[in-house]
Design a protein around this motif. Structure first.
Motif, short mmCIF file in Angstrom:
data_model
loop_
_atom_site.label_atom_id
_atom_site.label_comp_id
_atom_site.label_asym_id
_atom_site.label_seq_id
_atom_site.Cartn_x
_atom_site.Cartn_y
_atom_site.Cartn_z
N GLN A 1 34.98 34.36 -96.15
CA GLN A 1 33.64 33.92 -96.47
C GLN A 1 32.68 34.17 -95.31
O GLN A 1 31.55 34.60 -95.50
N THR A 2 33.16 33.92 -94.10
CA THR A 2 32.32 34.19 -92.93
C THR A 2 32.00 35.66 -92.80
O THR A 2 30.86 36.05 -92.52
N ALA A 3 33.01 36.51 -93.04
CA ALA A 3 32.79 37.95 -92.96
C ALA A 3 31.82 38.41 -94.04
O ALA A 3 30.97 39.28 -93.79
N GLU A 4 31.93 37.83 -95.23
CA GLU A 4 31.02 38.21 -96.31
C GLU A 4 29.59 37.81 -95.98
O GLU A 4 28.64 38.58 -96.22
N ASP A 5 29.41 36.62 -95.40
CA ASP A 5 28.07 36.18 -95.01
C ASP A 5 27.49 37.09 -93.93
O ASP A 5 26.30 37.45 -93.96
N ARG A 6 28.32 37.45 -92.97
CA ARG A 6 27.85 38.34 -91.90
C ARG A 6 27.50 39.71 -92.45
O ARG A 6 26.50 40.33 -92.03
N LEU A 7 28.31 40.21 -93.39
CA LEU A 7 28.01 41.51 -93.99
C LEU A 7 26.70 41.46 -94.75
O LEU A 7 25.86 42.37 -94.62
N ALA A 8 26.50 40.42 -95.55
CA ALA A 8 25.25 40.30 -96.31
C ALA A 8 24.04 40.23 -95.38
O ALA A 8 23.01 40.87 -95.63
N GLN A 9 24.16 39.48 -94.28
CA GLN A 9 23.04 39.37 -93.33
C GLN A 9 22.78 40.71 -92.64
O GLN A 9 21.63 41.11 -92.46
N ALA A 10 23.87 41.41 -92.27
CA ALA A 10 23.70 42.70 -91.61
C ALA A 10 23.06 43.71 -92.54
O ALA A 10 22.21 44.52 -92.11
N LEU A 11 23.43 43.70 -93.81
CA LEU A 11 22.82 44.61 -94.78
C LEU A 11 21.34 44.28 -94.98
O LEU A 11 20.49 45.19 -95.08
#
Length: 414
Positions: free
Chosen positions: A310-320
């Motif tokens: 979940q943390t990785a998904e949140d970071r990916l969404a923010q980076a995108l």
């Protein structure tokens, strides 16, 4: 708490690796087959049994079951050839060469498959110890004992799962790609020598070799998940990792194209700055966001069942999101600069299009759709290949495994 010596720490880490587990398993299977052969045969040193067990006990359960028959054929053929030559001519340099030649030829006709070379290997090994056995049947019986022990050993003691090793390779690949993006971002300010741009392009091309190595590691992980009783949703794990690597491979191609674009710009602007300072600063920020998105994507696909997902998904969404905003600002800035100086405008457009392609490939929604499509395709192909097996699974209540996996994917990547 006293400090643990560094050699001891390395030893503990090594014993936790799948490679260490496989070494211990192979050793145990060979020793067990030797003990069984001593108990069932009158020979004082039935070495063919542990030899066969070592050849049969593969890294994964899937490869053991799928290649076991071919390996047994190869070993038995080699044993018979060695016994025949030892009986007729004995061991000498020319008989050894003739044994190898005969083994390689006969291996093509006994359905040894990719293990033709093992016919010759078995023949040479047995030829050196033929004095131990009195008859050909002893050797064949020892071979069957070793094969049976190897197969049963893998069935009773499931081989290690290589997913963690493959995941580490994928994350290492993503970090390497992220580092290249950051390096390019640090070079767009000021004058960029053509030699430096060409060197960066060469490094981007070398990523292809890393992808080949990661692909081999992933294939091993995929085999370790097949038919493994320790893994419940093996199909889902395989597809998540495979589609993730496919996405990173596309990003690697785009990275190489971006390096080519910057190299072409450097060739056209040998006596001036590559970009104005304001555009260069925004490009450096954009490349950093893209690098962070790629690294977060790798963490996401390799930890889809852990708390870090979940943390990785949140970071990916923010980076995108950050990348898209930065990309739009750069587009506006480049448009103004092109109107002032229209030279090489097509390369500016190519650079933005390449960034768009990476952001599109890493998008969570697209990944979710691709995973669902792959799961559906996998389920359809499995039904077509093994209709009776699928019918039995449906009767046992396992018909919804792929639908459940699809629901998991849809929920996990929303």
């Amino acid at each position: 708490m006293p400090d643990v010596p560094e050699p001891m720490v390395k030893l503990v880490r090594w014993t936790a690796e799948p490679a260490a587990a496989q070494i211990l398993r192979s050793t145990a299977a060979a020793v067990l087959s030797y003990v069984v052969a001593l108990w069932l045969t009158p020979q004082p040193a039935p070495l063919t049994a542990p030899l066969t067990a070592l050849l049969v006990v593969q890294v994964t359960l899937y490869s053991t079951l799928t290649t076991g028959i071919n390996r047994v054929n190869a070993v038995i053929a080699g044993v018979l050839i060695a016994i025949g030559f030892s009986t007729l001519v004995g061991l000498s340099w020319w008989s050894l060469g003739l044994t190898i030649l005969t083994s390689l030829v006969i291996g093509r006709f006994v359905r040894a498959g990719e293990f033709v070379i093992e016919v010759a290997i078995s023949a040479m090994l047995v030829l050196g110890v033929t004095r131990v056995a009195n008859t050909a049947w002893d050797r064949i019986f020892e071979t069957l004992i070793g094969a049976a022990v190897g197969l049963l050993f893998n069935l009773l003691f499931a081989p290690p799962v290589w997913v963690q090793s493959a995941g580490g390779s994928i994350e290492s690949l993503a970090r390497r790609m992220g580092g290249l993006f950051r390096d390019m971002g640090g070079e767009v300010a000021g004058h960029l020598p053509v030699e430096r741009a060409a060197s960066r392009l060469h490094e981007a091309r070398r990523v292809d070799h890393a992808i080949v190595e990661v692909d081999a590691s992933l294939r091993q992980a995929e085999d370790s998940l097949r038919w493994n009783p320790r893994v419940r949703e093996g199909a889902l794990s395989r597809i998540v990792l495979r589609t993730g690597l496919d996405t990173l491979e596309i990003c690697a191609v785009v990275l190489r194209v971006m390096s080519r674009t910057l190299t072409d710009l450097a060739k056209q602007r040998t006596d001036e700055e590559l970009f104005p300072d304001d555009v260069a600063g925004e490009l450096e920020i954009l490349f950093d966001h893209v690098a962070y998105a790629i690294e977060s994507f790798a963490v996401l696909i390799t930890s889809q069942v852990s708390a870090n997902a979940q943390t990785a998904e949140d970071r990916l969404a923010q980076a995108l999101t950050d990348s898209a905003l930065s990309r739009d600002r750069i587009a506006d800035m480049l448009l103004l600069k092109v109107q002032e100086h229209p030279r090489q405008w097509q390369l500016h457009g190519a650079l933005l299009a390449e960034v768009d392609r990476i952001l599109d490939e890493l998008a969570v929604e697209k990944r979710s759709e691709r995973l669902v499509e792959e799961l559906d395709r996998y389920g359809s192909e499995a039904s077509e290949r093994h209709p009776r097996l699928q019918m039995i699974k449906r009767r046992l209540g396992d018909s919804g495994v792929y639908r459940r996996s699809s629901r998991v994917v849809r929920g996990a990547f929303k």
